[in-house]
Design a protein around this motif. Structure first.
Motif, PDB file in Angstrom:
ATOM      1  N   VAL A  94     -38.156  87.684  30.883  1.00 24.45           N
ATOM      2  CA  VAL A  94     -38.138  89.052  31.408  1.00 24.45           C
ATOM      3  C   VAL A  94     -36.878  89.785  30.941  1.00 24.45           C
ATOM      4  N   GLU A  95     -35.748  89.108  31.004  1.00 22.63           N
ATOM      5  CA  GLU A  95     -34.501  89.726  30.547  1.00 22.63           C
ATOM      6  C   GLU A  95     -34.559  90.037  29.054  1.00 22.63           C
ATOM      7  N   ALA A  96     -35.209  89.156  28.291  1.00 23.41           N
ATOM      8  CA  ALA A  96     -35.314  89.374  26.841  1.00 23.41           C
ATOM      9  C   ALA A  96     -36.132  90.615  26.524  1.00 23.41           C
ATOM     10  N   VAL A  97     -37.239  90.811  27.241  1.00 22.04           N
ATOM     11  CA  VAL A  97     -38.060  91.990  26.962  1.00 22.04           C
ATOM     12  C   VAL A  97     -37.384  93.253  27.492  1.00 22.04           C
ATOM     13  N   LYS A  98     -36.657  93.146  28.605  1.00 21.17           N
ATOM     14  CA  LYS A  98     -35.901  94.294  29.106  1.00 21.17           C
ATOM     15  C   LYS A  98     -34.838  94.739  28.111  1.00 21.17           C
ATOM     16  N   ALA A  99     -34.199  93.755  27.470  1.00 22.09           N
ATOM     17  CA  ALA A  99     -33.129  94.056  26.516  1.00 22.09           C
ATOM     18  C   ALA A  99     -33.666  94.465  25.149  1.00 22.09           C
ATOM     19  N   GLY A 100     -34.997  94.407  24.976  1.00 21.43           N
ATOM     20  CA  GLY A 100     -35.576  94.779  23.697  1.00 21.43           C
ATOM     21  C   GLY A 100     -35.504  93.698  22.649  1.00 21.43           C
ATOM     22  N   VAL A 101     -35.203  92.454  23.061  1.00 17.55           N
ATOM     23  CA  VAL A 101     -35.116  91.336  22.112  1.00 17.55           C
ATOM     24  C   VAL A 101     -36.497  91.020  21.546  1.00 17.55           C
ATOM     25  N   ILE A 132     -43.287  93.724  24.198  1.00 14.34           N
ATOM     26  CA  ILE A 132     -44.089  93.439  25.383  1.00 14.34           C
ATOM     27  C   ILE A 132     -45.197  92.444  25.044  1.00 14.34           C
ATOM     28  N   SER A 133     -45.859  92.643  23.896  1.00 12.38           N
ATOM     29  CA  SER A 133     -46.966  91.747  23.523  1.00 12.38           C
ATOM     30  C   SER A 133     -46.473  90.325  23.281  1.00 12.38           C
ATOM     31  N   ALA A 134     -45.304  90.184  22.635  1.00  9.51           N
ATOM     32  CA  ALA A 134     -44.757  88.840  22.397  1.00  9.51           C
ATOM     33  C   ALA A 134     -44.369  88.179  23.711  1.00  9.51           C
ATOM     34  N   ALA A 135     -43.757  88.927  24.618  1.00 14.50           N
ATOM     35  CA  ALA A 135     -43.367  88.373  25.914  1.00 14.50           C
ATOM     36  C   ALA A 135     -44.590  87.942  26.717  1.00 14.50           C
ATOM     37  N   ALA A 171     -36.704  77.402  27.166  1.00 16.29           N
ATOM     38  CA  ALA A 171     -36.179  76.832  25.925  1.00 16.29           C
ATOM     39  C   ALA A 171     -36.286  77.840  24.784  1.00 16.29           C
ATOM     40  N   ALA A 172     -37.404  78.543  24.729  1.00 14.39           N
ATOM     41  CA  ALA A 172     -37.582  79.556  23.685  1.00 14.39           C
ATOM     42  C   ALA A 172     -36.577  80.693  23.855  1.00 14.39           C
ATOM     43  N   ALA A 173     -36.370  81.126  25.106  1.00 14.58           N
ATOM     44  CA  ALA A 173     -35.405  82.202  25.362  1.00 14.58           C
ATOM     45  C   ALA A 173     -33.999  81.772  24.991  1.00 14.58           C
ATOM     46  N   ALA A 174     -33.675  80.507  25.255  1.00 11.07           N
ATOM     47  CA  ALA A 174     -32.347  80.001  24.906  1.00 11.07           C
ATOM     48  C   ALA A 174     -32.141  79.977  23.395  1.00 11.07           C
ATOM     49  N   GLY A 175     -33.248  79.850  22.645  1.00 17.09           N
ATOM     50  CA  GLY A 175     -33.162  79.829  21.187  1.00 17.09           C
ATOM     51  C   GLY A 175     -33.001  81.189  20.555  1.00 17.09           C
ATOM     52  N   GLY A 176     -33.123  82.243  21.355  1.00 16.79           N
ATOM     53  CA  GLY A 176     -32.910  83.586  20.841  1.00 16.79           C
ATOM     54  C   GLY A 176     -34.174  84.252  20.313  1.00 16.79           C
ATOM     55  N   LYS A 177     -33.961  85.358  19.643  1.00 21.99           N
ATOM     56  CA  LYS A 177     -35.050  86.222  19.184  1.00 21.99           C
ATOM     57  C   LYS A 177     -36.053  85.483  18.305  1.00 21.99           C
ATOM     58  N   ASP A 178     -35.564  84.749  17.302  1.00 29.10           N
ATOM     59  CA  ASP A 178     -36.461  84.074  16.358  1.00 29.10           C
ATOM     60  C   ASP A 178     -37.309  83.015  17.041  1.00 29.10           C
ATOM     61  N   GLU A 179     -36.707  82.253  17.938  1.00 31.55           N
ATOM     62  CA  GLU A 179     -37.446  81.199  18.630  1.00 31.55           C
ATOM     63  C   GLU A 179     -38.507  81.798  19.555  1.00 31.55           C
ATOM     64  N   LEU A 180     -38.191  82.915  20.202  1.00 31.96           N
ATOM     65  CA  LEU A 180     -39.176  83.578  21.051  1.00 31.96           C
ATOM     66  C   LEU A 180     -40.359  84.074  20.221  1.00 31.96           C
ATOM     67  N   GLN A 199     -41.408  82.831  17.374  1.00 31.73           N
ATOM     68  CA  GLN A 199     -42.168  81.665  16.942  1.00 31.73           C
ATOM     69  C   GLN A 199     -43.039  81.127  18.077  1.00 31.73           C
ATOM     70  N   ALA A 200     -42.492  81.133  19.295  1.00 28.97           N
ATOM     71  CA  ALA A 200     -43.263  80.667  20.450  1.00 28.97           C
ATOM     72  C   ALA A 200     -44.474  81.565  20.672  1.00 28.97           C
ATOM     73  N   ALA A 201     -44.280  82.873  20.558  1.00 31.46           N
ATOM     74  CA  ALA A 201     -45.398  83.816  20.712  1.00 31.46           C
ATOM     75  C   ALA A 201     -46.452  83.581  19.635  1.00 31.46           C
ATOM     76  N   LYS A 202     -45.990  83.318  18.421  1.00 31.38           N
ATOM     77  CA  LYS A 202     -46.925  83.064  17.306  1.00 31.38           C
ATOM     78  C   LYS A 202     -47.755  81.808  17.566  1.00 31.38           C
ATOM     79  N   ARG A 203     -47.110  80.754  18.074  1.00 30.12           N
ATOM     80  CA  ARG A 203     -47.829  79.507  18.361  1.00 30.12           C
ATOM     81  C   ARG A 203     -48.907  79.724  19.424  1.00 30.12           C
ATOM     82  N   VAL A 204     -48.576  80.497  20.451  1.00 30.99           N
ATOM     83  CA  VAL A 204     -49.552  80.768  21.513  1.00 30.99           C
ATOM     84  C   VAL A 204     -50.742  81.535  20.957  1.00 30.99           C
ATOM     85  N   ARG A 205     -50.469  82.541  20.151  1.00 35.53           N
ATOM     86  CA  ARG A 205     -51.557  83.355  19.593  1.00 35.53           C
ATOM     87  C   ARG A 205     -52.455  82.541  18.675  1.00 35.53           C
ATOM     88  N   GLU A 206     -51.851  81.685  17.857  1.00 36.74           N
ATOM     89  CA  GLU A 206     -52.640  80.867  16.940  1.00 36.74           C
ATOM     90  C   GLU A 206     -53.498  79.863  17.706  1.00 36.74           C
TER      91      GLU A 206
END
Length: 288
Positions: A174-181, A184-187, A200-209, A211-218
């Motif tokens: 939630v904090e990541a999407v609020k900050a614009g990292v 909305i669709s990825a979050a 764990a994905a949030a701790a990894g930063g923008k790129d890890e988040l 990648q996590a969104a991509k894995r879920v979509r696939e």
């Protein structure tokens, strides 16, 4: 009067930047607090930044009562409306505010129904005769997702994604999407993961988040269903030219092995063709 500042109301207020706060402070020190603070009883509703500056410097200020408020929920709804009307509010925050408004109105509707039930049971007087048991507001409408989207100036799909984030996302997401990292669709996609994986994905930063969104979509993506004519083509016999080439390859292999019996060769060729046809049918069934 002792003015009460409620944290639940301050949550609706966009904090000023350092430059904005400094400019407001200079203006008040030079010209005084020209605009009155808005109160409901002794609760501060509007003018939190001005009140903070005046209190810190011991400056006088004026107050005005908003007499339209009948309950704290009225105050919340007023502040929500104020923020929904501002262009500086992000799409995500607009959605959150709209959902908060829906929750307040839903609670009111539930209380209205409970009041009607009490009147029906005879455990409360009719609202016409007694105001004490009547909810202190106008009848609450029920907002659909489309109405929420219209009020928040969003699409219905955006509201749906924000609902999912609001209900399922870890605080870090939630904090990541609020900050614009992340978007909305990825979050919303990341929110479908178990909470530990989200963190764990949030701790990894923008790129890890991302990648996590991509894995879920696939993982959700359905395999492409072949068109009827494509399935028929896959079930049909192999092309004659391809079959002849295949026959030649089999015959050459048999010659290399020293097999001379014509009957054996023809039998192997027939079995090879049958095997190819069965493979094609199996591939078509798996694709369907």
């Amino acid at each position: 009067m002792d003015i009460v500042v409620k944290e639940e109301l301050k949550a609706y207020i966009d904090p000023l930047t350092a430059d904005e706060h400094e400019a407001l402070e200079r203006s008040i020190l030079a010209e005084g607090c020209r605009d009155a603070l808005v109160l409901w009883g002794n609760v501060l509703v509007d003018g939190h930044n001005r009140y903070g500056i005046c209190s810190r410097h011991g400056l006088p200020f004026n107050t005005v009562q908003n007499t339209r408020f009948k309950s704290m929920e009225d105050v919340h709804l007023w502040m929500i409306e104020q923020h929904l009307g501002r262009r500086s509010v992000s799409d995500f925050q607009r959605g959150v505010l709209a959902l908060r408004k829906r929750d307040i109105l839903a609670a009111r509707k539930q209380e209205e129904q409970a009041q009607l039930q009490r009147e029906s049971d005879g455990t409360a007087e009719s609202s016409v005769d007694a105001d004490t048991d009547t909810p202190p507001w106008e009848p609450a409408p029920k907002l659909s997702r489309a109405e929420l989207a219209r009020e928040a100036k969003l699409s219905t799909s955006q509201v749906g994604m924000i609902e999912r984030i609001h209900a399922q996302a870890a605080a870090e997401v939630v904090e990541a999407v609020k900050a614009g990292v992340i978007s909305i669709s990825a979050a919303a996609a990341v929110a479908d993961l178990p909470e530990e994986e989200q963190r764990a994905a949030a701790a990894g930063g923008k790129d890890e988040l991302k990648q996590a969104a991509k894995r879920v979509r696939e993982a959700k993506r359905k395999p492409r269903v072949p068109k009827p004519e494509q399935a028929v083509a896959e079930l049909a016999d192999p092309d004659e030219a391809d079959a002849d080439d295949r026959d030649a390859q089999v015959l050459a292999a048999l010659v290399e092995l020293g097999e001379d019996a014509p009957t054996l060769r023809r039998r192997v060729v027939a079995l090879t063709r049958e095997n190819d046809a069965l493979r094609a049918q199996l591939a078509a069934l798996r694709g369907g």
